[in-house]
Design a protein around this motif. Sequence first.
Motif, mmCIF file in Angstrom:
data_model
loop_
_atom_site.group_PDB
_atom_site.id
_atom_site.type_symbol
_atom_site.label_atom_id
_atom_site.label_comp_id
_atom_site.label_asym_id
_atom_site.label_seq_id
_atom_site.Cartn_x
_atom_site.Cartn_y
_atom_site.Cartn_z
ATOM 1 N N ILE A 73 -3.698 12.129 -6.146
ATOM 2 C CA ILE A 73 -2.607 11.737 -5.261
ATOM 3 C C ILE A 73 -1.345 12.489 -5.649
ATOM 4 C CG2 ILE A 73 -1.957 9.778 -6.746
ATOM 5 C CD1 ILE A 73 -1.237 8.266 -4.197
ATOM 6 N N PHE A 74 -0.567 12.903 -4.669
ATOM 7 C CA PHE A 74 0.684 13.615 -4.915
ATOM 8 C C PHE A 74 1.792 12.604 -5.218
ATOM 9 C CE2 PHE A 74 -1.739 16.451 -2.121
ATOM 10 C CZ PHE A 74 -1.770 17.579 -2.921
ATOM 11 N N ASP A 75 2.777 13.066 -6.021
ATOM 12 C CA ASP A 75 3.859 12.165 -6.415
ATOM 13 C C ASP A 75 4.599 11.604 -5.208
ATOM 14 O OD1 ASP A 75 3.228 12.538 -9.028
ATOM 15 O OD2 ASP A 75 4.784 14.045 -9.420
ATOM 16 N N HIS A 76 4.784 12.465 -4.180
ATOM 17 C CA HIS A 76 5.569 12.001 -3.028
ATOM 18 C C HIS A 76 4.815 10.957 -2.187
ATOM 19 C CE1 HIS A 76 3.061 15.120 -1.128
ATOM 20 N NE2 HIS A 76 3.240 14.431 0.000
ATOM 21 N N GLU A 77 3.488 10.829 -2.438
ATOM 22 C CA GLU A 77 2.699 9.836 -1.701
ATOM 23 C C GLU A 77 2.586 8.508 -2.445
ATOM 24 O OE1 GLU A 77 -0.560 12.466 0.728
ATOM 25 O OE2 GLU A 77 -0.861 12.231 -1.447
ATOM 26 N N LEU A 78 2.978 8.521 -3.735
ATOM 27 C CA LEU A 78 2.807 7.343 -4.558
ATOM 28 C C LEU A 78 3.618 6.163 -4.038
ATOM 29 C CD1 LEU A 78 1.539 6.093 -7.054
ATOM 30 C CD2 LEU A 78 3.461 6.965 -8.412
ATOM 31 N N GLU A 79 4.870 6.397 -3.680
ATOM 32 C CA GLU A 79 5.734 5.321 -3.198
ATOM 33 C C GLU A 79 5.165 4.697 -1.914
ATOM 34 O OE1 GLU A 79 10.361 4.547 -1.782
ATOM 35 O OE2 GLU A 79 9.818 6.426 -2.798
ATOM 36 N N GLU A 80 4.665 5.547 -1.021
ATOM 37 C CA GLU A 80 4.091 5.054 0.225
ATOM 38 C C GLU A 80 2.839 4.210 -0.048
ATOM 39 O OE1 GLU A 80 2.244 6.771 4.448
ATOM 40 O OE2 GLU A 80 3.274 8.121 3.037
ATOM 41 N N LEU A 81 1.994 4.667 -0.996
ATOM 42 C CA LEU A 81 0.784 3.943 -1.350
ATOM 43 C C LEU A 81 1.114 2.575 -1.954
ATOM 44 C CD1 LEU A 81 -2.308 3.871 -1.660
ATOM 45 C CD2 LEU A 81 -2.028 4.989 -3.879
ATOM 46 N N LEU A 82 2.101 2.546 -2.863
ATOM 47 C CA LEU A 82 2.505 1.281 -3.476
ATOM 48 C C LEU A 82 3.051 0.310 -2.436
ATOM 49 C CD1 LEU A 82 4.225 2.583 -6.758
ATOM 50 C CD2 LEU A 82 2.044 1.370 -6.564
ATOM 51 N N GLU A 83 3.825 0.852 -1.502
ATOM 52 C CA GLU A 83 4.372 0.006 -0.435
ATOM 53 C C GLU A 83 3.246 -0.571 0.425
ATOM 54 O OE1 GLU A 83 7.325 0.328 3.481
ATOM 55 O OE2 GLU A 83 7.093 2.047 2.121
ATOM 56 N N TYR A 84 2.256 0.266 0.709
ATOM 57 C CA TYR A 84 1.104 -0.173 1.504
ATOM 58 C C TYR A 84 0.328 -1.266 0.782
ATOM 59 C CZ TYR A 84 -3.257 0.126 4.161
ATOM 60 O OH TYR A 84 -4.363 -0.171 4.925
ATOM 61 N N ASN A 85 0.081 -1.048 -0.522
ATOM 62 C CA ASN A 85 -0.663 -2.030 -1.303
ATOM 63 C C ASN A 85 0.113 -3.348 -1.425
ATOM 64 O OD1 ASN A 85 -2.787 -0.323 -1.695
ATOM 65 N ND2 ASN A 85 -2.159 0.367 -3.726
ATOM 66 N N MET A 86 1.429 -3.235 -1.606
ATOM 67 C CA MET A 86 2.242 -4.441 -1.715
ATOM 68 C C MET A 86 2.211 -5.235 -0.412
ATOM 69 S SD MET A 86 3.886 -6.416 -3.600
ATOM 70 C CE MET A 86 4.042 -5.379 -5.045
ATOM 71 N N ASN A 87 2.192 -4.525 0.702
ATOM 72 C CA ASN A 87 2.097 -5.204 1.999
ATOM 73 C C ASN A 87 0.775 -5.961 2.103
ATOM 74 O OD1 ASN A 87 2.986 -5.588 4.912
ATOM 75 N ND2 ASN A 87 1.028 -4.566 5.214
ATOM 76 N N ASP A 88 -0.305 -5.355 1.612
ATOM 77 C CA ASP A 88 -1.609 -6.018 1.612
ATOM 78 C C ASP A 88 -1.581 -7.284 0.758
ATOM 79 O OD1 ASP A 88 -2.878 -4.386 3.343
ATOM 80 O OD2 ASP A 88 -4.278 -3.512 1.897
ATOM 81 N N VAL A 89 -0.973 -7.172 -0.425
ATOM 82 C CA VAL A 89 -0.896 -8.318 -1.339
ATOM 83 C C VAL A 89 -0.076 -9.444 -0.712
ATOM 84 C CG1 VAL A 89 -0.022 -9.123 -3.569
ATOM 85 C CG2 VAL A 89 -1.219 -6.930 -3.417
ATOM 86 N N SER A 112 0.562 -9.946 2.449
ATOM 87 C CA SER A 112 -0.115 -10.495 3.626
ATOM 88 C C SER A 112 -1.259 -11.421 3.224
ATOM 89 C CB SER A 112 -0.650 -9.359 4.511
ATOM 90 O OG SER A 112 0.399 -8.554 4.987
ATOM 91 N N THR A 113 -1.995 -11.031 2.174
ATOM 92 C CA THR A 113 -3.097 -11.863 1.690
ATOM 93 C C THR A 113 -2.571 -13.194 1.154
ATOM 94 O OG1 THR A 113 -4.385 -9.893 1.096
ATOM 95 C CG2 THR A 113 -5.049 -11.980 0.102
ATOM 96 N N LEU A 114 -1.455 -13.135 0.430
ATOM 97 C CA LEU A 114 -0.841 -14.360 -0.084
ATOM 98 C C LEU A 114 -0.404 -15.267 1.063
ATOM 99 C CD1 LEU A 114 0.287 -16.138 -2.333
ATOM 100 C CD2 LEU A 114 2.385 -14.735 -2.276
ATOM 101 N N GLU A 115 0.227 -14.684 2.073
ATOM 102 C CA GLU A 115 0.688 -15.483 3.206
ATOM 103 C C GLU A 115 -0.488 -16.110 3.944
ATOM 104 O OE1 GLU A 115 3.225 -17.352 5.818
ATOM 105 O OE2 GLU A 115 3.687 -16.317 3.940
ATOM 106 N N PHE A 116 -1.573 -15.337 4.103
ATOM 107 C CA PHE A 116 -2.775 -15.858 4.765
ATOM 108 C C PHE A 116 -3.356 -17.018 3.962
ATOM 109 C CE2 PHE A 116 -7.355 -15.809 5.704
ATOM 110 C CZ PHE A 116 -7.305 -15.927 7.081
ATOM 111 N N TYR A 117 -3.350 -16.863 2.629
ATOM 112 C CA TYR A 117 -3.847 -17.936 1.770
ATOM 113 C C TYR A 117 -3.000 -19.195 1.927
ATOM 114 C CZ TYR A 117 -4.491 -20.803 -2.361
ATOM 115 O OH TYR A 117 -4.704 -21.874 -3.199
#
Length: 511
Positions: A1-17, A19-24
């Motif tokens: 993964i490129f450094d400039h994509e890391l922030e976007e990936l973390l943001e995406y993963n955090m959104n998943d987390v 959303s999963t918490l809210e669904f729970y």
Amino acid sequence: IFDHELEELLEYNMNDVDSTLEFYLQSEEKIELRKKLGLKFPKLKKKFMNSSDVGIGELIFLDYLCKAMGMSVRELRDIKKTRRNVPLDQVILPSVKFETPVFQKLLDKMRNTTVGADELQELLKKLEQKETTEEFLEVLAEKELKVKRQIKSKQKKGFSYSARWGDFHFFYGIGGIHGCIHPGVYRSDDDYVIRDADVKSYYPNLSIRNGLHPKHLDKHAFVSTYERIFDDRLGAQKDNDKVMSDGLKLSLNGVFGKSGFQESIFYDPFFFCGITINGQLLLTMLAERILNSGIRCQILQINTDGVTFNVHRDDLDKYDEICTQWEADTKLQLEFVDYEMMAIRDVNNYIAKSTTGKVKYKGDFEITKEFHKDNSFMVVPIAVGKYLCDGIPISETLRNHDDIYDFCGRYKGSADFNVFHVYLGEENGFPVEKRDAYGKIFRYLPVVKGGTSIKLNKRTGKIINLLEGRFTEAFSVYHDFDKKLIDYSFFEYRCQSLIESVKPPQKDLFR
């Protein structure tokens, strides 16, 4: 993964987390119910977590029934039989009788009718996707009785039936009865009160009180098990054991639902039709007695397990006498609610506000829905409900509502379509069309300026606008949003349309 994509990936993963918490959190009540039921039924604990409400009901009933019959689930499956056509004269109870020609004709028609396997399968296909007992019963009520009569030549003839009393139509279905007065807002006043009568645990008690059971299962064991679960639930309610009460309620309703599915141990079209056909005929008997009694009343609706009348207050004692006699004749119990107001579009779409202030929302007026249902533009029924129940202006509710998700539309994709948000972007200083692709679930907001949301047919290339003639903003990922951009005219139009479905605007008679 490129450094400039890391922030976007973390943001995406955090959104998943998140959303999963809210669904729970929003599913916590259902999850806790399954966990606590697992403590009460340890052998079924693992199965509960991945079962629907109807499935849990079946599992609990099987646990009771196996003990009553001294058999294992596997042994019960071995005695399951396949039944197909159901001559209704073999399932209609002898206690079903009518006094008026219109309903006597109905009964004669039904007694000369055979429900075929194809008609049942058509209905059951609609039921397979239902997760809750409430949804299951709603589908049963929607399905009109379009069954086939067997004649000597063994050919099949189409058959459907409705009964009319004044300007009110009763429609009969394989799954149940429904009928509704013309749309309008109906209110209790000094002279009349809107009174709703529902049969308590209707389908389970039809079986218990009349000995109805799947023919391949021992009658005494099945009926006594049904009654024991019913009694155990009453006991749990008295003990304030909500977990046991809720679990046994699922069992009482779920076993009937499973009787229509060939894969279930309880499968038996005779039992299924015995419950649904007698259910609607006995309810018709109650309606006929009230309508034929001379009571000053107006029938507003009838549906599956209940009937609603607008009754003159001076005639309530006579109304109660008729209901009490019906209870004695049928060995069933009625529960009553008085409504201050009912805004009715049809039997499956209405708002009813009780005299205690509790509000019941149905169909397009629902303000909370299960996750698997379409929750698009939920602010519309919220605003309409406040307007019809409390007179709060639509615009006031819309502009003061804070939950941005209630303004969102939702598109659930299929295999044939890709969904895109199309907007005007810029490249090298020139305006260009941009298309952002989205997955199976796409959320969007109607806005006063922005792009447009479309779905593209993969096979034909045809483009369909998700919100014709309106700008939209993609909102599949939460982001800061200025509420001033919301297209309030869209929501006001939707609210007005829903209101006019029950409360048509006054027409100028001079034009």
